[in-house]
Write an enzyme that holds these catalytic residues in place. Structure first.
Site, short mmCIF file in Angstrom:
data_model
loop_
_atom_site.label_atom_id
_atom_site.label_comp_id
_atom_site.label_asym_id
_atom_site.label_seq_id
_atom_site.Cartn_x
_atom_site.Cartn_y
_atom_site.Cartn_z
N GLU A 127 0.85 -1.19 0.00
CA GLU A 127 0.00 0.00 0.00
C GLU A 127 0.88 1.23 0.00
O GLU A 127 2.05 1.15 0.35
CB GLU A 127 -0.84 0.06 1.29
CG GLU A 127 -1.74 -1.11 1.50
CD GLU A 127 -2.32 -1.14 2.90
OE1 GLU A 127 -2.23 -0.13 3.62
OE2 GLU A 127 -2.87 -2.18 3.26
N LYS A 129 2.17 4.64 1.65
CA LYS A 129 2.28 5.16 3.02
C LYS A 129 1.93 6.64 2.95
O LYS A 129 2.67 7.44 2.40
CB LYS A 129 3.69 4.95 3.54
CG LYS A 129 3.87 5.41 4.96
CD LYS A 129 5.14 4.80 5.52
CE LYS A 129 5.59 5.32 6.85
NZ LYS A 129 4.93 6.40 7.46
N TYR A 236 -6.84 0.12 7.77
CA TYR A 236 -6.66 -0.96 8.75
C TYR A 236 -7.96 -1.14 9.52
O TYR A 236 -8.46 -0.18 10.13
CB TYR A 236 -5.52 -0.56 9.68
CG TYR A 236 -5.06 -1.62 10.67
CD1 TYR A 236 -5.14 -2.97 10.36
CD2 TYR A 236 -4.53 -1.26 11.90
CE1 TYR A 236 -4.70 -3.93 11.26
CE2 TYR A 236 -4.09 -2.20 12.81
CZ TYR A 236 -4.19 -3.54 12.48
OH TYR A 236 -3.75 -4.48 13.38
N LYS A 322 10.64 3.64 3.17
CA LYS A 322 10.57 5.09 2.98
C LYS A 322 11.29 5.48 1.69
O LYS A 322 12.42 5.04 1.45
CB LYS A 322 11.23 5.82 4.16
CG LYS A 322 10.62 5.50 5.50
CD LYS A 322 9.33 6.23 5.72
CE LYS A 322 9.48 7.46 6.40
NZ LYS A 322 9.41 7.99 7.55
S1 IVH Z 1 -0.68 0.41 8.93
C1 IVH Z 1 -0.23 -1.84 12.88
N1 IVH Z 1 -0.84 1.47 6.53
O1 IVH Z 1 2.48 5.39 9.01
C2 IVH Z 1 -0.18 -1.19 11.55
N2 IVH Z 1 0.04 2.81 8.29
O2 IVH Z 1 5.11 5.14 10.24
C3 IVH Z 1 -0.59 0.22 11.60
N3 IVH Z 1 0.61 5.10 7.62
O3 IVH Z 1 1.35 4.93 12.30
C4 IVH Z 1 -0.29 1.09 10.49
N4 IVH Z 1 0.02 4.92 5.51
O4 IVH Z 1 0.04 6.56 10.73
C5 IVH Z 1 -0.47 1.66 7.82
N5 IVH Z 1 -1.07 2.29 4.37
C6 IVH Z 1 -0.73 2.48 5.64
C7 IVH Z 1 -0.21 3.72 6.11
C8 IVH Z 1 0.18 3.84 7.45
C9 IVH Z 1 0.50 5.72 6.44
C10 IVH Z 1 1.15 5.74 8.84
C11 IVH Z 1 0.44 5.37 10.10
C12 IVH Z 1 1.51 4.70 10.94
C13 IVH Z 1 2.74 5.33 10.40
C14 IVH Z 1 3.97 4.52 10.71
#
Ligand code: IVH
Length: 681
Positions: A127, A129, A236, A322
């Site tokens: 996905e 980020k 999520y 990243k």
């Molecule tokens: S999953 C337990 N999916 O990135 C898994 N996070 O650096 C929880 N984020 O805290 C996160 N895009 O705020 C997930 N496609 C995505 C995301 C994502 C951005 C953010 C999220 C997370 C942070 C970690």
């Protein structure tokens, strides 16, 4: 739980739906000034609801929109804090394809899958980020009830009123009870527009969409939030008994329910497919309407996720990749200097504006004098600026200088007086920073100390935000922390933008802070290097401000975690006459300047003969502190609700069993603020 939620007739469903739709319409009309229903549609729905309620008086609800007019009141000043149902974890970061490959192989190994040949039995969902703020939306029986920010991972702010301004967030989804998490973002176009407006108003610009989104989400007026145009991407889903055995299926289900879920998602079956996704979006992301800073990889099977489990901070079944930082060359026009709350002077590079990772960069921190010297920087140099996921731009290198005359450039000189108040600067020999020693007269230091004093972990005075402090400071209402306790409703109401209610809220917050225990007051004083933990340790050894003020450096150093530098800082603070005067005024204002043991000693008999149950989580004090307070006022704390219970001190997330029992026995619930007011009398 709604008492009638077990009633399932088409008419009752219609009634609930109408209430929801009308509530939403009221909100969009009165609060956001963005009506979604025509007057005619609104009236028709209202009439039908009245009809149904008249036919079924047993379904009446005092909260129904038939009983109240639409309100334009925004959320009360400050947000309600709540505990997360599931901790809000972060993700481990990686920066290279090699690290991704290592992670993938490790995951496969732990799941007993062979990666040597082609596809494995481990599917990975890739996905984007999103670079915004994480948010957890709670739906109870289909209704959006809370929207919590990450907060500290265990507790967050409920910003539901602001989240409801995002058009794609459904207020109701069928009947599910679930939590869905995602990212709140400000699209590039909205971000540019806001910064444009801010520039015209000579307000400071937002550095990036994430900061702008975060600032926006914390605004108190949903109308302003709505005008800013936030967006959301959900990624999520959490909850019991939801359909699907994989993350991907859950996301599809969420999309079918009406949640905004991105299409940029792919199930990959081998490392090649993962890399192809990363490479594609590495470039294609530049055309997206929102900021992204990488790719998130998640093990698809929920059973496999469970096998892999979690570390203390991150899931083992997911990882972030990243994107590399972008770099550009530009000219360093001028070096200016900022004064922080502790008086530290930070040099700032003012650059020819460049477009970097989607934002216009025109400033970069230069940290301190040594940093400038180590790069041999001079005004007029061409410098390489980099901006990674951590959005603050950095100067990473300087181009060789070509002076026209061939003469060496003039040597760089750090200023010798404070740019804000003109006081000669000092530099501690062991530290790189120059400081302005004018602690009691330099405006940014004075304001900074007040900001620290009222902050959540210190006195937690809601309503006194940075902008309010700025305004009060300018208007001469606040100059030091003790002035806070002299503020009066009438003084605040005289200022633009304040009314009786908002002024009273500030005063109530200030009153409540008088119950904050000694260790936190000590932290709030803002003595250099006395952080939260050190303050706690000091407060235990020195149970009152007088004992601490009288302690010698030797006695201070004998305290755990206190070294000679901290001891010196504490001594210097208490040797300063101005500070002693402030302490005196804080004492007179009634702050807790002595330890809990003393505070726990009998203070009154206000709660004499009362039996009090504590339930839920609290903002101002810990549970133990409340137990002490009950005892200090002659009350008795008991564990379970019974006929004899006088009242329940009810925090957030009160246990359902206690709530049911309280309702059954008609026991009153008292909120934290009500309780503090009660004992303040
Ligand atoms: S999953 C337990 N999916 O990135 C898994 N996070 O650096 C929880 N984020 O805290 C996160 N895009 O705020 C997930 N496609 C995505 C995301 C994502 C951005 C953010 C999220 C997370 C942070 C970690």
């Amino acid at each position: 739980m709604d008492l009638f939620s077990f009633i399932q007739t088409p008419e009752h469903d219609e009634l609930l739906q109408l209430r929801q739709q009308l509530e939403e319409a009221n909100y969009r009309y009165y609060v956001l000034s963005q009506p979604t229903l025509s007057d005619r549609e609104f009236d028709d729905k209202m009439r039908r609801l009245q009809e149904l309620e008249a036919q079924h008086p047993e379904w009446d609800d005092p909260a129904s929109p038939t009983h109240h007019v639409g309100s334009d009141l925004s959320a009360k000043n400050g947000f309600r804090q709540m505990a997360h149902r599931y901790p809000m974890l972060s993700l481990a970061n990686t920066y290279s394809e090699q690290e991704i490959q290592d992670w993938y192989e490790r995951v496969c190994r732990e799941l007993g899958q062979d990666t040597a040949s082609g596809n494995t039995g481990v599917e990975i969902v890739c996905e984007l980020k999103y670079d915004g703020l994480s948010i957890a939306l709670w739906y109870e029986n289909g209704v959006l009830t809370h929207a919590l920010t990450r907060g500290d991972g265990t507790r967050g702010d409920d910003v539901i009123q602001n989240i409801k301004t995002i058009p794609s967030v459904p207020w109701q989804v069928d009947k599910q009870t679930l939590e869905i998490r995602g990212e709140v973002l400000l699209p590039w176009t909205s971000f540019d527009k806001i910064n444009h407006e801010r520039e015209a108003q000579e307000e400071p610009l937002f550095a990036n969409p994430r900061n702008a989104a975060s600032g926006t989400l914390k605004l108190q007026d949903p109308k302003v939030v709505a005008a800013r145009g936030l967006d959301i991407y959900l990624y999520y889903v959490l909850g019991e008994d939801l359909p699907g055995n994989t993350h991907y299926e859950r996301l599809q289900y969420a999309r079918e329910c009406g949640f905004p879920v991105s299409d940029a998602i792919r199930v990959c079956r081998n490392i090649g497919e993962i890399m192809a996704f990363i490479n594609y979006w590495g470039t294609a992301r530049r055309d997206l309407p929102v900021a992204t800073d990488g790719i998130v990889l998640k093990v698809n099977s929920l059973a496999q996720q469970q096998t892999l489990g979690y570390t203390a901070k991150t899931p083992r079944w997911a990882i972030a990749y990243k994107f590399p930082a972008e770099r550009q060359l530009t000219r360093l026009r001028k070096i200016t200097y900022q004064v922080g709350r502790t008086g530290v002077i930070t040099p700032v590079a003012n650059l020819d504006p460049i477009q970097l990772s989607g934002t216009v960069v025109q400033r970069a921190t230069l940290h301190n004098e040594d940093f400038i010297r180590s790069l041999d920087l001079h005004e007029g140099d061409d410098v390489w600026v980099e901006k990674g996921g951590e959005i603050i731009p950095k100067i990473v290198a300087v181009e060789p200088r070509q002076t026209e005359s061939g003469m060496p450039t003039e040597e760089f000189r750090f200023p010798d007086v404070c740019p804000e108040c003109g006081t000669p600067l000092v530099r501690d020999p062991e530290q790189a920073a120059w400081r302005c020693p004018n602690e009691t007269g330099c405006p940014p230091q004075l304001k900074g100390r007040i900001e620290h004093f009222v902050s959540r972990k210190a006195m937690n005075i809601e309503g006194l935000g940075v902008e309010t402090i700025d305004l009060f400071f300018e208007k001469g209402l606040l100059r030091d922390i003790a002035d806070i306790y002299r503020l009066r409703v009438e003084d605040i109401m005289r200022l633009d933008g304040f009314q009786q209610r908002s002024a009273q809220n500030i005063i109530d917050g200030i009153e409540a802070s008088k119950q904050v225990p000694w260790s936190r007051v000590l932290f709030a004083l803002g003595i250099r290097m006395v952080g939260e933990t050190t303050a706690k340790k000091l407060a235990r050894v020195f149970p009152s401000v007088d004992r601490l003020a009288a302690a010698s450096s030797e006695q201070l150093v004998a305290t755990e975690d206190v070294g000679p530098l901290i001891a010196e800082g504490i001594r210097a603070w208490f040797d300063n006459e101005d500070n002693l005067l402030i302490v005196q005024r804080l004492k007179e204002a009634g702050l807790c300047l002595q330890a809990d043991e003393d505070a726990a000693a009998v203070q009154s008999d206000l709660l004499q003969g009362r039996s009090i149950v504590i339930s839920g989580t609290f903002v101002h004090h810990s549970r133990d502190e409340y137990k002490d307070l009950i005892a200090a006022h002659g009350g008795k704390n008991t564990g379970s609700v019974s006929k004899k219970t006088s009242f329940i001190l009810a925090g957030d997330n009160m246990g359902p069993e206690k709530r049911r029992k309280a309702e059954e026995l008609g026991v009153e619930l008292i909120t934290e603020d009500q309780f503090l007011q009660m004992i303040a009398q």
